[in-house]
Design an enzyme around this catalytic site. Structure first.
Site, PDB file in Angstrom:
ATOM      1  N   ARG A  72     -53.733 -81.132  18.608  1.00 58.09           N
ATOM      2  CA  ARG A  72     -52.560 -80.688  17.836  1.00 58.09           C
ATOM      3  C   ARG A  72     -52.833 -80.364  16.369  1.00 58.09           C
ATOM      4  O   ARG A  72     -51.960 -79.849  15.680  1.00 58.09           O
ATOM      5  CB  ARG A  72     -51.404 -81.700  17.902  1.00 58.09           C
ATOM      6  CG  ARG A  72     -50.743 -81.774  19.244  1.00 58.09           C
ATOM      7  CD  ARG A  72     -49.318 -82.256  19.153  1.00 58.09           C
ATOM      8  NE  ARG A  72     -49.201 -83.642  18.742  1.00 58.09           N
ATOM      9  CZ  ARG A  72     -48.037 -84.291  18.709  1.00 58.09           C
ATOM     10  NH1 ARG A  72     -46.914 -83.679  19.060  1.00 58.09           N
ATOM     11  NH2 ARG A  72     -47.992 -85.545  18.328  1.00 58.09           N
ATOM     12  N   ASP A  73     -54.005 -80.678  15.857  1.00 57.10           N
ATOM     13  CA  ASP A  73     -54.292 -80.338  14.463  1.00 57.10           C
ATOM     14  C   ASP A  73     -55.719 -79.829  14.321  1.00 57.10           C
ATOM     15  O   ASP A  73     -56.433 -80.175  13.385  1.00 57.10           O
ATOM     16  CB  ASP A  73     -54.075 -81.553  13.555  1.00 57.10           C
ATOM     17  CG  ASP A  73     -53.972 -81.163  12.077  1.00 57.10           C
ATOM     18  OD1 ASP A  73     -53.673 -79.976  11.781  1.00 57.10           O
ATOM     19  OD2 ASP A  73     -54.185 -82.033  11.209  1.00 57.10           O
ATOM     20  N   LEU A  74     -56.132 -78.990  15.259  1.00 57.60           N
ATOM     21  CA  LEU A  74     -57.466 -78.420  15.198  1.00 57.60           C
ATOM     22  C   LEU A  74     -57.518 -77.370  14.095  1.00 57.60           C
ATOM     23  O   LEU A  74     -56.703 -76.450  14.057  1.00 57.60           O
ATOM     24  CB  LEU A  74     -57.821 -77.781  16.544  1.00 57.60           C
ATOM     25  CG  LEU A  74     -59.291 -77.409  16.735  1.00 57.60           C
ATOM     26  CD1 LEU A  74     -60.152 -78.658  16.802  1.00 57.60           C
ATOM     27  CD2 LEU A  74     -59.463 -76.574  17.998  1.00 57.60           C
ATOM     28  N   ASN A  78     -61.199 -80.195  10.223  1.00 56.07           N
ATOM     29  CA  ASN A  78     -61.390 -81.274  11.193  1.00 56.07           C
ATOM     30  C   ASN A  78     -62.568 -81.035  12.128  1.00 56.07           C
ATOM     31  O   ASN A  78     -62.681 -81.677  13.175  1.00 56.07           O
ATOM     32  CB  ASN A  78     -60.107 -81.457  12.018  1.00 56.07           C
ATOM     33  CG  ASN A  78     -59.004 -82.105  11.204  1.00 56.07           C
ATOM     34  OD1 ASN A  78     -59.262 -82.764  10.198  1.00 56.07           O
ATOM     35  ND2 ASN A  78     -57.762 -81.905  11.619  1.00 56.07           N
ATOM     36  N   THR A 124     -51.120 -78.160  10.875  1.00 61.63           N
ATOM     37  CA  THR A 124     -51.354 -77.317   9.703  1.00 61.63           C
ATOM     38  C   THR A 124     -50.859 -75.914  10.029  1.00 61.63           C
ATOM     39  O   THR A 124     -51.390 -75.278  10.946  1.00 61.63           O
ATOM     40  CB  THR A 124     -52.855 -77.290   9.365  1.00 61.63           C
ATOM     41  OG1 THR A 124     -53.296 -78.642   9.158  1.00 61.63           O
ATOM     42  CG2 THR A 124     -53.112 -76.464   8.113  1.00 61.63           C
TER      43      THR A 124
END
Length: 230
Positions: A72-74, A78, A124
Site C-alpha cells: 500500500r505504500d510502495l 521504500n 503517498t
C-alpha cells in the site's frame, strides 16, 4: 508480517523489544546501508540495472501477495539498496534491493478481512492507485501493481510519471482515472503496453503480478547491472 513472507528482497526483522521503564518499543532488523531508489531520480538507470531492480521488486511483491499482504505504500523511498555502487569497492557487483516499511500494509486475516483500518487516505499520492485516492474498492494486489508500474517507469526514464504536477493535481487526475502518456526511451518500447495496462483506473484490468514478473524475465542482459554510469 515481514517474517511470514521471508523473501530476499524484503527487509528481515529479527526481534521485537518492549520495556516498561521508560516505556519503549523497538523492532530489530537487518541493517541496509542504502541509499533508496529516490537518490537516483533525475536520470534513467542503465538498461540492465533497471531490469534487475524491476525484477526484484516484482518478485518481492508477488511473494507478499501470496501471503495475503498488500504493501500500500510502495515508492522509491521504500526501496533500499544493500550497497551504493558509487562508493562500493566492487561497483560492478549485482544490485540487491530491499523493500521496507510495511507499516500501513493490508494483511488478510483468517476470514480474508483486512486487519488495518479503512476509510483513511493511506499512502503517498504520487504513487497511489486511484482506488486508494477514492477510498474504494478496498486495496488489493492490483493496488501494488499500479505503484510498481509507476516505479518501473521512473527507473527507465529518470522522471516521475506525474512529475510536473502539484499533489492536488495528481490526486484529481487519479480520481478521474487519468495519467500522463507512457513515453519510454529506446530499448524499453515493449514495456509500454504492460505499464499502460498496469496503470488502468480499474484494478481488475491491471496486469497480475505473476504476469508482470514473467514479462520482466523475458528481457535479456545487455550490459553490467551496476549503477555505475553507462
Amino acid at each position: 508480517v515481514v517474517n511470514d513472507i521471508r523473501h530476499p528482497n524484503i527487509v528481515d526483522i529479527s526481534d521485537y523489544v518492549e520495556q516498561d521503564d521508560p516505556a519503549r518499543e523497538a523492532l530489530i532488523m537487518e541493517y541496509i546501508p542504502g541509499p533508496s531508489l529516490r537518490r537516483f531520480r533525475g536520470a534513467p538507470l542503465p538498461y540492465e540495472t533497471a531490469i534487475a531492480v524491476s525484477r526484484q521488486l516484482a518478485s518481492a511483491l508477488m511473494a507478499a501477495h501470496e501471503h495475503g499482504v498488500v504493501h500500500r505504500d510502495l515508492k522509491p523511498d521504500n526501496v533500499l539498496l544493500m550497497s551504493d555502487p558509487r562508493t562500493s569497492e566492487a561497483p560492478d557487483a549485482p544490485v540487491v534491493v530491499k523493500v521496507v516499511d510495511f507499516g500501513i500494509a493490508k494483511v488478510a486475516g483468517p476470514q480474508n478481512q483486512a486487519q488495518t483500518a479503512f476509510g483513511t487516505l493511506l499512502g503517498t499520492p504520487a504513487y497511489m492507485a486511484p482506488e486508494q485516492v477514492a477510498g474504494s474498492p478496498p486495496p488489493s494486489s492490483a493496488t501494488d501493481v499500479y505503484a510498481l508500474a509507476e516505479i518501473v517507469y521512473e527507473l527507465v526514464t529518470g522522471d516521475r510519471l506525474f512529475s510536473l504536477q502539484k499533489t492536488e493535481d495528481t490526486v484529481r487526475q487519479k480520481l478521474r482515472g487519468e495519467h500522463p502518456e507512457v513515453k519510454l526511451p529506446s530499448g524499453f518500447d515493449s514495456m509500454r503496453d504492460i505499464l499502460t495496462r498496469s496503470l488502468s483506473a480499474r484494478p481488475e484490468q491491471r496486469v497480475p503480478i505473476a504476469q508482470f514478473c514473467a514479462f520482466l524475465d523475458q528481457f535479456e542482459p545487455r550490459r553490467s547491472s551496476s549503477l555505475a554510469p553507462s
